[in-house]
Every structure is written in structure tokens, then in C-alpha cells.
Design a protein around this motif. Structure first.
Motif, PDB file in Angstrom:
ATOM      1  N   PHE A 226       5.624  -6.057  -1.999  1.00  0.00           N
ATOM      2  CA  PHE A 226       4.352  -6.692  -2.343  1.00  0.00           C
ATOM      3  C   PHE A 226       4.320  -7.057  -3.817  1.00  0.00           C
ATOM      4  O   PHE A 226       4.884  -6.371  -4.662  1.00  0.00           O
ATOM      5  N   ILE A 227       3.648  -8.159  -4.109  1.00  0.00           N
ATOM      6  CA  ILE A 227       3.349  -8.564  -5.476  1.00  0.00           C
ATOM      7  C   ILE A 227       1.953  -9.181  -5.467  1.00  0.00           C
ATOM      8  O   ILE A 227       1.672 -10.078  -4.671  1.00  0.00           O
ATOM      9  N   GLU A 228       1.070  -8.632  -6.307  1.00  0.00           N
ATOM     10  CA  GLU A 228      -0.323  -9.112  -6.371  1.00  0.00           C
ATOM     11  C   GLU A 228      -0.961  -9.134  -4.976  1.00  0.00           C
ATOM     12  O   GLU A 228      -1.626 -10.093  -4.573  1.00  0.00           O
ATOM     13  N   ASN A 229      -0.720  -8.060  -4.214  1.00  0.00           N
ATOM     14  CA  ASN A 229      -1.250  -7.894  -2.855  1.00  0.00           C
ATOM     15  C   ASN A 229      -0.712  -8.910  -1.850  1.00  0.00           C
ATOM     16  O   ASN A 229      -1.189  -8.995  -0.725  1.00  0.00           O
ATOM     17  N   GLU A 230       0.287  -9.686  -2.258  1.00  0.00           N
ATOM     18  CA  GLU A 230       0.924 -10.636  -1.351  1.00  0.00           C
ATOM     19  C   GLU A 230       2.231 -10.037  -0.836  1.00  0.00           C
ATOM     20  O   GLU A 230       3.038  -9.516  -1.612  1.00  0.00           O
ATOM     21  N   GLU A 231       2.435 -10.143   0.480  1.00  0.00           N
ATOM     22  CA  GLU A 231       3.639  -9.592   1.081  1.00  0.00           C
ATOM     23  C   GLU A 231       4.814 -10.549   0.911  1.00  0.00           C
ATOM     24  O   GLU A 231       4.668 -11.757   1.085  1.00  0.00           O
ATOM     25  N   GLY A 251      11.519  -1.757  -9.385  1.00  0.00           N
ATOM     26  CA  GLY A 251      10.664  -2.819  -8.864  1.00  0.00           C
ATOM     27  C   GLY A 251      10.360  -3.899  -9.884  1.00  0.00           C
ATOM     28  O   GLY A 251       9.805  -4.947  -9.522  1.00  0.00           O
ATOM     29  N   ALA A 252      10.721  -3.675 -11.131  1.00  0.00           N
ATOM     30  CA  ALA A 252      10.486  -4.688 -12.163  1.00  0.00           C
ATOM     31  C   ALA A 252      11.454  -5.851 -11.968  1.00  0.00           C
ATOM     32  O   ALA A 252      12.649  -5.646 -11.767  1.00  0.00           O
ATOM     33  N   LEU A 287       7.415  -5.591  -8.346  1.00  0.00           N
ATOM     34  CA  LEU A 287       7.406  -5.505  -6.889  1.00  0.00           C
ATOM     35  C   LEU A 287       7.063  -4.070  -6.496  1.00  0.00           C
ATOM     36  O   LEU A 287       7.561  -3.126  -7.090  1.00  0.00           O
ATOM     37  N   LYS A 288       6.237  -3.939  -5.478  1.00  0.00           N
ATOM     38  CA  LYS A 288       5.780  -2.608  -5.060  1.00  0.00           C
ATOM     39  C   LYS A 288       5.939  -2.456  -3.554  1.00  0.00           C
ATOM     40  O   LYS A 288       5.957  -3.418  -2.825  1.00  0.00           O
TER      41      LYS A 288
END
Length: 288
Positions: A226-231, A251-252, A287-288
Motif C-alpha cells: 500500500f501507498i497512501e491507502n492505495e493498493e 519499504g522506502a 510502501l507499507k
């Protein structure tokens, strides 16, 4: 039976005049028109039942007077009463190197575990799960260029061959059974992968992440982040063997272009070469 390996097994058995297929039982949820059409074409009974261990189903299949039942990618458990019906019992083809990799989603787990080979085993079915005596087992190498797709295609081809060879051995009374506990006293099981298991944990090593991504690539669910709540869907990554270890934030995103993303992992960094995202991923993103 179910799927391409089931179709190819059906074709191999049907092509040999020494054998007769009396019925095909597909998965209860199956919409496998190929099997249905096969059965219509060759006048073979086409069965589907929610519970193959029910009295109703057992009475139905007893009437076919089969010598042997054969399972290829079926998804119900065979209990004692059905195992007793055919004189030569029931055999199953399992895309795993028994007694290891019992259970589900075996090809995915073999890649996740960084195995250098995967196995295909044909065994007698007993009341355990993938615990019966082995008839035949073969292994095939896994390289870094392999993915879930390449190993699945290999299994689609090899499983029917090994299964049919096992059927011939049984007919010829040429089976040398191997007890699984003679290979290892315990072995191990793999669980079915579920929704949510595709989420990436960036606090893993680069090698582990490389294996994870290729293990569930298409036709699997694909690895997700996820990035900015986008999958984000991540389909392909490259393991950089010479990448130096250093401390950083897992994740960076260290580098970004249209062709690749370089992402920090627990130990080094990994190159992402195929992904799908609705947002622009830039260097410095997390990235998370």
C-alpha cells in the motif's frame, strides 16, 4: 478430478485399451465444461456431489464395480468407507515432495521457502491427509527464473505422466510401497493460503521478498502493498545478489522510474520490475 492435470490424466488413461474409465467425479463447485464434454463424448458417467462420503454417493459408485479410484486435484477428504470400496484402493497425485509439503498450495509454499526442487508424489490414500504409502515420487529443479506459473505448468505436464505410470504399476502388481515415516518420522503440513496472505511485509530479507513475490505471481493473487491507502499489485521482482547490507527503513522507495522501483528491505534492497498502481510511486515514497 479437476483442472488441466485432470484433463491430461483422463486423456492418457482413455488412450490405453487396457483401462476403462467408468465415471468422473468433479469438484462440487466445478464449472469444468471440458470434463462434462469429455464424458458426453465417450459416454462416461459425469458425477458431482457435495459429500462423497455420504451413503447416497457410496451406493451410487459401488454400482460401477471399479478396481481402482484415482484422485487428481480433488478437494474432498476420502473417509474409510469410500477407501474400502475398490479392491485396489484409492491413489492420489500430490504436487509435493511427501512426507514434506503435505496440505494445500504446495507450489506456492515451495517457492516461499526457497526450495531448490519441488516434488510430485503418487501415493495410496489412507484416512490421514497425504500420509499414505508412496508409489512413485520424482523431483524437479527450481531456479531463480522460476515462478508460480512456470512450476504450475511443469506440474500440469508431469503429474499425469507420473500418475498414469503408477496406475500401470498397480495393474502389473509391480508396486514397491514406501512408508512415509521411513523418509522422515514427522514431515510437515502447509496451510491453505487465504485472502490477506498476499500482503508484503517489507521487514523481511530481500531473498525472502523475492521468493514471496514470485510464489504468488499470476495466476496467483499477486503480492500486494500500500501507498497512501492505495493498493499496489507487485508481479515481478529481481533479487540483487551483490546488494550490500545497510541500515535503512524497510519499504522506502530508493529509486523510481517507469521501468523499475528499488525498495529497501530488512537487509538490502530489491528491484521491482513489474507492478500496477493507480498512484505515482516516487523516490522517497513509503510502501507499507
Amino acid at each position: 478430478a479437476d483442472g488441466p492435470w485432470g484433463h491430461r490424466t483422463f486423456e492418457k488413461i482413455l488412450s490405453d485399451k487396457d483401462y476403462e474409465i467408468k465415471f468422473v467425479c468433479v469438484r462440487y463447485s466445478s464449472n469444468d465444461l471440458k470434463f462434462e464434454n469429455y464424458c458426453k463424448k465417450y459416454n462416461i458417467a459425469y458425477l458431482k456431489h457435495k459429500n462423497i462420503n455420504s451413503v447416497e454417493f457410496l451406493n451410487q459408485i459401488k454400482d460401477y464395480n471399479c478396481d481402482l479410484f484415482v484422485s487428481m486435484s480433488f478437494n474432498q477428504i476420502f473417509k474409510s468407507e469410500i477407501i474400502k470400496i475398490p479392491p485396489l484402493k484409492i491413489i492420489n497425485c500430490h504436487a509435493g515432495k511427501l512426507p514434506f509439503y503435505r496440505g494445500r498450495n504446495i507450489i506456492n509454499w515451495a517457492l516461499i521457502n526457497d526450495e531448490i526442487e519441488f516434488g510430485i508424489t503418487v501415493h495410496f490414500i489412507d484416512e490421514g491427509i497425504d500420509t499414505g504409502d508412496i508409489i512413485l515420487q520424482r523431483t524437479f529443479p527450481i531456479t531463480d527464473s522460476d515462478t508460480y506459473s512456470t512450476l504450475l505448468e511443469k506440474a500440469y505436464i508431469e503429474c499425469p505422466d507420473i500418475l498414469f505410470e503408477s496406475i500401470k504399476k498397480i495393474k502389473e502388481k509391480n508396486v514397491k510401497k514406501i512408508k512415509q515415516n521411513s523418509i522422515h518420522p514427522i514431515g510437515f503440513y502447509c496451510p491453505k493460503r487465504k485472502k490477506g496472505d498476499e500482503r508484503i511485509n517489507w521487514n523481511q530479507s530481500s531473498r525472502d521478498l523475492f521468493n514471496f513475490i514470485r510464489a504468488i505471481s499470476l495466476p496467483g493473487p499477486q503480492a500486494r502493498s500500500f501507498i497512501e491507502n492505495e493498493e499496489i499489485y507487485i508481479e515481478k521482482a529481481e533479487y540483487i545478489k551483490v546488494a550490500p547490507k545497510y541500515i535503512g527503513i524497510p519499504g522506502a522507495v530508493l529509486f523510481s522510474s517507469d521501468e523499475e522501483l528499488i525498495v529497501k528491505t530488512k537487509d538490502t534492497f530489491i528491484r521491482i520490475t513489474k507492478w500496477s498502481s493507480n498512484v505515482k510511486i516516487k523516490a522517497g515514497s513509503r510502501l507499507k
